[in-house]
Design an enzyme around this catalytic site. Sequence first.
Site, PDB file in Angstrom:
ATOM      1  N   SER A 567       0.819  -1.222   0.000  1.00  0.00           N
ATOM      2  CA  SER A 567       0.000   0.000   0.000  1.00  0.00           C
ATOM      3  C   SER A 567       0.846   1.262   0.000  1.00  0.00           C
ATOM      4  O   SER A 567       0.465   2.274   0.574  1.00  0.00           O
ATOM      5  CB  SER A 567      -0.964   0.000   1.193  1.00  0.00           C
ATOM      6  OG  SER A 567      -1.795  -1.145   1.186  1.00  0.00           O
ATOM      7  N   ARG A 568       2.006   1.206  -0.603  1.00  0.00           N
ATOM      8  CA  ARG A 568       2.916   2.344  -0.764  1.00  0.00           C
ATOM      9  C   ARG A 568       3.487   2.843   0.557  1.00  0.00           C
ATOM     10  O   ARG A 568       4.072   3.928   0.617  1.00  0.00           O
ATOM     11  CB  ARG A 568       2.240   3.529  -1.481  1.00  0.00           C
ATOM     12  CG  ARG A 568       1.215   3.192  -2.532  1.00  0.00           C
ATOM     13  CD  ARG A 568       1.653   2.130  -3.512  1.00  0.00           C
ATOM     14  NE  ARG A 568       2.725   2.545  -4.404  1.00  0.00           N
ATOM     15  CZ  ARG A 568       3.371   1.712  -5.232  1.00  0.00           C
ATOM     16  NH1 ARG A 568       3.036   0.443  -5.270  1.00  0.00           N
ATOM     17  NH2 ARG A 568       4.324   2.166  -6.000  1.00  0.00           N
ATOM     18  N   LEU A 569       3.324   2.094   1.626  1.00  0.00           N
ATOM     19  CA  LEU A 569       3.881   2.492   2.929  1.00  0.00           C
ATOM     20  C   LEU A 569       5.301   1.951   3.051  1.00  0.00           C
ATOM     21  O   LEU A 569       5.621   1.112   3.892  1.00  0.00           O
ATOM     22  CB  LEU A 569       2.987   1.981   4.069  1.00  0.00           C
ATOM     23  CG  LEU A 569       1.555   2.510   4.058  1.00  0.00           C
ATOM     24  CD1 LEU A 569       0.758   1.916   5.211  1.00  0.00           C
ATOM     25  CD2 LEU A 569       1.542   4.039   4.127  1.00  0.00           C
TER      26      LEU A 569
END
Length: 593
Positions: A567-569
Amino acid sequence: WFFTGSHLVDTNVNFAYYRISVNRHNSRKKKKKKRISDAKKANCARSRRPMWSLARNTRKMTRLLFLNHSLSSNPIPKPTISNAYTSFHIPPSSLSTSAFLQTVRSPAIRAFCSNPSGAARVGSVHAAPSMQNPGDISYLTQREAAEIDEVLMGPLGFSVDQLMELAGLSVATSIAEVYKPSEYNRVLTICGPGNNGGDGLVAARHLHHFGYKPSVCNPKRTAKPLYAGLVTQLESLSVPFISVEDLPLDLSKDFDIIVDAMFGFSFHGSPRPPFDNLIQKLVCVNKYDQTREKLSVIVSIDIPSGWHVEGDGGIEGIKPDMLVSLTAPKLCAKKFFGPHHFLGGRFVPPSIADKYKLRLPPYPGTSMCVRIGRPPQVDISALRENYISPEFLEEQVEADPFDQFRKWFNDVVAAGLREPNAMALSTAAKNGKISSRMVLLKGFDKNGFVWYTNYESRKAHELSGNPHASLLFYWDSLNRQVRVEGSVQKVSDEESDQYFHSRPRGSQIGAIVSKQSTVVPGRHVLYDQYKELEEKFSDGSLIPKPKNWGGYRLKPEMFEFWQGQKSRLHDRLRYSPEEINGQKVWKIERLAP
């Protein structure tokens, strides 16, 4: 193929040669035990079975050596597909001895050619209208596909299980090329009763080993040892088998990929239950929701089920996202407009390619599949990767960034990545213009990162006016990258000279020939100069290092270690120097992704 009265019945398509069992009359069995004259035996045979006067008996089996005679004089009607076997009715009145004793014109091992006397000429090819290279690919008719299978499994010695294994592996590798298990993990393989279904069973096994979670729906199981073995192999891997009744109404809610392995290129007519209902389930998957996101993807093996091998599935037919053609694309593949078309089954020998004038693309490297067809229409904005990586936490990293870099670099080397020392070098001129290029790291220690180049190149001119640069290492397979920024200076002449003479002699000559970043009239100029110097130093004498060639060392002032996450984290840890009590230490800070 067994002859029973007026029918030819396919009870096991695995036979490479077709044998016909002849039950001898009881009285003939008794007479065989007696010593009778050859003449009397011949008369007995002729009087009892005139049809078989030209057949050669071997024990209790009679192999029919069919003469090379066209079936057009006594064509066999189209087959009637059933779940257990395929039956071909031949009226007794039309079954003459000369018609019956012919070469088996491919009631093919893997499928039957329903039009043996059709207009398509054996060996004819059909060029694809839209390819990377138009006209480079052959398209097969149903008859040609059946005959190629017969040759493979006859004179060329392939067995059905060999071809099935190669086909299933090709399907699995094609899926893995496009749909990564991190995003498309749940796979449903719907298998039919024939060889196409067997390909699906093999593909499911390989997908399991590739990291997917396959399930299998196999509503019409066969007791044949080959298929029973494939089922046993999947059961030993705890791959679940789902009945038609237990399938969800909406397949897209439970599965990311649906592998269509119901029918192959021999199919024609209307699907029978339960496959008609299963095909309709796949048609429903083709629908889009309000967000325009596809619910799940469909992968068809060789032929989309319900399509005719030389036609399509109509407006209401399956519209797969991926088609994996086997051996060569069939004519219906021209009607396939999905984004991904692959060719699999890397087993076509030159003799078949020459005989049928097959034009097939070369397979890359050791791959079992190759992309063909129209280049996929890619929505660049939709391209993304959902990274799955272990957490990269402050308390787990090395206090010294050089030690952390060495740890990651060792991981990359151990993973076998190609050119793990490749790095993007970015420099900037005095006027602010920036340039980047890929170079190779040739050494690193606590003093910095070293690379070598021509001192008259563009990057060298920019570094002379602005001795600062940035390095970027990107290791895709590990979801990692490292950024290093710092000041740059030349290494000593002794260090440059030592490295220069450690290089291959061809690379040494190349460094002399190349006046890096200058305009060259043509490649022949470089080649001619290279050959001239190669001849000059052919005696093995020392090749002098050019004065305008040497190394640079970047002394780091900042490190950033990046680890891709869901999730792009992403994890981003930055090392920057600071002084504490008069000593230089590295401060570690987490940056927002």
